[in-house]
Design a protein around this motif. Structure first.
Motif, short mmCIF file in Angstrom:
data_model
loop_
_atom_site.label_atom_id
_atom_site.label_comp_id
_atom_site.label_asym_id
_atom_site.label_seq_id
_atom_site.Cartn_x
_atom_site.Cartn_y
_atom_site.Cartn_z
N ALA A 24 51.47 37.22 37.81
CA ALA A 24 50.51 37.13 38.91
C ALA A 24 51.12 37.60 40.21
O ALA A 24 50.46 38.27 41.03
N LEU A 25 52.38 37.27 40.42
CA LEU A 25 53.06 37.72 41.65
C LEU A 25 53.22 39.23 41.68
O LEU A 25 53.09 39.86 42.73
N VAL A 26 53.48 39.82 40.53
CA VAL A 26 53.70 41.27 40.45
C VAL A 26 52.39 42.04 40.54
O VAL A 26 52.30 43.08 41.21
N HIS A 27 51.34 41.55 39.86
CA HIS A 27 50.11 42.33 39.72
C HIS A 27 48.96 41.81 40.59
O HIS A 27 47.85 42.34 40.52
N GLY A 28 49.20 40.79 41.39
CA GLY A 28 48.21 40.39 42.39
C GLY A 28 47.00 39.67 41.86
O GLY A 28 45.87 39.93 42.32
N PHE A 29 47.17 38.76 40.91
CA PHE A 29 46.05 37.92 40.50
C PHE A 29 46.44 36.46 40.65
O PHE A 29 47.58 36.13 40.95
N GLU A 30 45.46 35.56 40.47
CA GLU A 30 45.69 34.14 40.68
C GLU A 30 45.73 33.38 39.36
O GLU A 30 45.07 33.77 38.38
N VAL A 31 46.48 32.28 39.36
CA VAL A 31 46.56 31.39 38.20
C VAL A 31 46.18 29.99 38.68
O VAL A 31 46.77 29.47 39.61
N ARG A 32 45.17 29.38 38.05
CA ARG A 32 44.76 28.03 38.43
C ARG A 32 44.52 27.18 37.18
O ARG A 32 44.31 27.71 36.08
N GLU A 33 44.56 25.88 37.38
CA GLU A 33 44.27 24.96 36.29
C GLU A 33 42.76 24.89 36.08
O GLU A 33 41.98 24.89 37.04
N GLY A 34 42.34 24.85 34.81
CA GLY A 34 40.92 24.75 34.52
C GLY A 34 40.63 25.06 33.08
O GLY A 34 41.44 25.68 32.37
N GLN A 35 39.45 24.61 32.59
CA GLN A 35 39.01 24.84 31.22
C GLN A 35 40.03 24.38 30.18
O GLN A 35 40.24 25.00 29.15
#
Length: 312
Positions: free
Chosen positions: A294-305
């Motif tokens: 996520a840090l390298v490719h610019g997306f987010e990681v969140r808790e869920g589902q």
């Protein structure tokens, strides 16, 4: 094929003919030897096998043409012979269908090594299922999901085939890896050959096949074959907890991670699933891996589902 089985195949072919009327002869043959009745029951019980159905359809076409040319008696004799030959040719598959399959399955995050009765060794990745049939003339495995590494015992008399919805791989004795994938798209079958030669065939009646040798990899999907690529068979792979790739979609990587861990990862949108990533990934630490990506490719990681959700 034994005499009883060969004769049973001929009786089965004759009984499927609308013109058959020799019930007395058939019953006399069955009562002559208990092995006859047993052989007939085995053949008749699987007469709906697709290979046999196609053979019978072609036989009926030939019979119809023969009746126009040679008259009813000669046509019937030729049709019976053609049906008998069709059943005889299909016998290895018919016999295999009488074998009760043995199923093996793993949970997510589980690896399992199994030894088949013919000496073949198989290592199953997590969330993998296969069913094995070992017949007298063929060996067949159905891989319905997941990934498995096969070290096949050599047996020229019994070809070894692994079948999936996307295609099949057929060998005599070799070592190879097969993965079934359907992440956000049609199912595909990826073959990586580590030793020997393996024929990869996509699903479908008219198809181009490819013979892969050690260090070659290809996949089949929607009746088509990919280009053959190379890889290093000596490199670490999922069996040792690693994945090394020069380019794979994030969706495919997450599918592999979900097999390696009981903590599920979900990608929120299709565009992100197509994001290409490359490198050497440690599969037994999925949360740390996706956060680094996520840090390298610019997306987010969140808790869920019930696990982790990846999104832009």
């Amino acid at each position: 094929m034994s005499r009883a089985r060969r004769t049973a195949a001929l009786w089965a072919a004759r009984r499927m003919d609308p013109a058959f009327h020799d019930e007395a002869g058939f019953e006399a043959w069955k009562s002559d030897d208990p092995a006859n009745a047993q052989a007939f029951d085995q053949v008749w019980g699987v007469n709906q096998d697709s290979a046999l159905t196609e053979a019978m359809r072609l036989s009926e076409q030939r019979r119809a043409a023969g009746r126009r040319r040679a008259g009813p008696i000669a046509a019937l004799a030729g049709g019976v012979l053609a049906c008998g030959l069709a059943v005889a040719l299909a016998w290895p598959q018919l016999q295999l269908m009488t074998v009760t399959p043995v199923a093996f399955e793993t949970a997510r995050g589980e690896h399992r090594a199994i030894a088949l009765a013919d000496g073949t060794k198989v290592v199953l990745d997590g969330d993998t299922r296969l069913e094995v049939r070992l017949g007298v003339g063929r060996r067949e495995v159905a891989l319905s999901k997941g990934e498995a590494f096969f070290d096949v015992a050599h047996d020229e008399a019994r070809p070894f085939t692994v079948k999936t919805a996307a295609g099949s791989a057929r060998v005599l004795g070799t070592a190879f890896d097969l993965e079934v994938s359907d992440e956000r798209g049609p199912e595909r079958l990826e073959l990586s050959v580590h030793r020997g030669r393996v024929r990869l065939a996509p699903d479908g009646l008219i198809r181009r096949t490819a013979v892969l040798t050690p260090g070659q990899r290809a996949f089949a999907t929607e009746g088509r074959l990919s280009k053959v690529r190379t890889f290093d068979p000596s490199a670490d792979d999922w069996r040792s907890g690693w994945l090394e790739t020069d380019g794979v979609s994030l969706g495919r990587l997450v599918e592999r991670l979900n097999r390696a861990s009981d903590r599920r990862i979900v990608i929120a949108d299709t565009e992100l699933a197509r994001q290409r990533v490359a490198g050497r990934f440690r599969m037994d630490e999925p949360a740390a891996l996706v956060r680094n990506l996520a840090l390298v490719h610019g997306f987010e990681v969140r808790e869920g589902q019930g696990g982790l959700v990846l999104s832009r």
